[in-house]
Design a protein around this motif. Structure first.
Motif, PDB file in Angstrom:
ATOM      1  N   TRP A  85      23.886  -0.986  95.673  1.00  0.00           N
ATOM      2  CA  TRP A  85      23.331  -2.025  96.541  1.00  0.00           C
ATOM      3  C   TRP A  85      24.402  -2.824  97.249  1.00  0.00           C
ATOM      4  CZ3 TRP A  85      18.692  -1.373  98.085  1.00  0.00           C
ATOM      5  CH2 TRP A  85      17.807  -0.643  97.278  1.00  0.00           C
ATOM      6  N   THR A  86      25.533  -3.015  96.578  1.00  0.00           N
ATOM      7  CA  THR A  86      26.575  -3.804  97.252  1.00  0.00           C
ATOM      8  C   THR A  86      26.968  -3.135  98.561  1.00  0.00           C
ATOM      9  OG1 THR A  86      28.162  -2.665  95.840  1.00  0.00           O
ATOM     10  CG2 THR A  86      27.564  -4.903  95.205  1.00  0.00           C
ATOM     11  N   GLY A 133      23.901   6.466 106.365  1.00  0.00           N
ATOM     12  CA  GLY A 133      24.614   5.195 106.274  1.00  0.00           C
ATOM     13  C   GLY A 133      24.267   4.413 105.024  1.00  0.00           C
ATOM     14  N   CYS A 134      23.956   3.144 105.246  1.00  0.00           N
ATOM     15  CA  CYS A 134      23.709   2.271 104.104  1.00  0.00           C
ATOM     16  C   CYS A 134      22.474   2.710 103.319  1.00  0.00           C
ATOM     17  CB  CYS A 134      23.574   0.820 104.566  1.00  0.00           C
ATOM     18  SG  CYS A 134      22.340   0.598 105.852  1.00  0.00           S
ATOM     19  N   ALA A 187      26.301  -4.401 102.216  1.00  0.00           N
ATOM     20  CA  ALA A 187      27.536  -4.625 102.972  1.00  0.00           C
ATOM     21  C   ALA A 187      27.620  -3.654 104.137  1.00  0.00           C
ATOM     22  CB  ALA A 187      28.747  -4.461 102.060  1.00  0.00           C
ATOM     23  N   GLY A 188      27.202  -2.435 103.891  1.00  0.00           N
ATOM     24  CA  GLY A 188      27.248  -1.428 104.937  1.00  0.00           C
ATOM     25  C   GLY A 188      26.316  -1.776 106.086  1.00  0.00           C
ATOM     26  N   PHE A 189      25.153  -2.344 105.716  1.00  0.00           N
ATOM     27  CA  PHE A 189      24.189  -2.712 106.756  1.00  0.00           C
ATOM     28  C   PHE A 189      24.732  -3.864 107.586  1.00  0.00           C
ATOM     29  CE2 PHE A 189      20.517  -5.177 108.239  1.00  0.00           C
ATOM     30  CZ  PHE A 189      19.889  -4.202 108.987  1.00  0.00           C
ATOM     31  N   SER A 239      31.441   0.591 111.764  1.00  0.00           N
ATOM     32  CA  SER A 239      31.605   0.793 110.327  1.00  0.00           C
ATOM     33  C   SER A 239      30.787   1.996 109.852  1.00  0.00           C
ATOM     34  CB  SER A 239      31.178  -0.462 109.570  1.00  0.00           C
ATOM     35  OG  SER A 239      29.769  -0.616 109.645  1.00  0.00           O
ATOM     36  N   TRP A 240      29.704   2.268 110.589  1.00  0.00           N
ATOM     37  CA  TRP A 240      28.856   3.419 110.241  1.00  0.00           C
ATOM     38  C   TRP A 240      29.682   4.701 110.267  1.00  0.00           C
ATOM     39  CZ3 TRP A 240      23.559   2.540 109.389  1.00  0.00           C
ATOM     40  CH2 TRP A 240      22.807   3.674 109.103  1.00  0.00           C
TER      41      TRP A 240
END
Ligand code: ZN
Length: 148
Positions: A106-107, A96-97, A111-113, A123-124
């Protein structure tokens, strides 16, 4: 030499005794009735059909195994290259993130986290679908050059 002796062996239809004879004069598929030398019963002689030699078929050209599509990007500043391969979705599914963080994106790492927390992890599962796109855009945005 069409009439060269061509000795073939036919088997009697009654006693199965082998009868050798000259089959040169036989037309294709022709049979001749003779008296079997073994059992004395009339049997048919014929030239055993010999299958034509199997034409040598050239080996089929090997289908080039589909190479996993790897996109390579080069950092023009230091010549460093990174690759984005087809398995990026799997890595993103697993990490994942953290994958984006490891790649310095990093964005999307942040954002993913956040997205994972706020969507309870949905979203994962979505990120892997767009992971390759994200990575490609990430490299291009940073001014990297696609080399492959
Ligand atoms: Zn016979």
């Amino acid at each position: 030499m069409p009439n060269a002796p061509r000795f073939v062996t036919c088997h009697c239809q009654h006693c199965n005794g082998g009868i050798e004879f000259d089959g040169a004069g036989f037309a294709h598929g022709e049979t001749r009735a003779i008296e079997c030398p073994h059992c004395g019963i009339e049997t048919n002689l014929f030239v055993p059909y010999r299958p034509p030699p199997i034409p040598q078929t050239p080996p089929r050209p090997q289908q080039p195994s589909r190479k996993a599509q790897v996109l390579r990007f080069k950092n023009p500043a230091n010549g460093y290259t990174e690759s984005v391969d087809e398995n990026v979705w799997l890595l993103v599914l697993l990490f994942g993130c953290f994958y984006f963080a490891a790649k310095g994106v990093w964005t999307h790492a942040v954002a993913g986290f956040i997205a994972a927390v706020t969507t309870c992890g949905i979203s994962w599962l979505v990120y892997p679908l767009v992971a390759k796109d994200i990575m490609v855009k990430n490299y291009l945005r940073r001014g990297w050059i696609q080399v492959e």
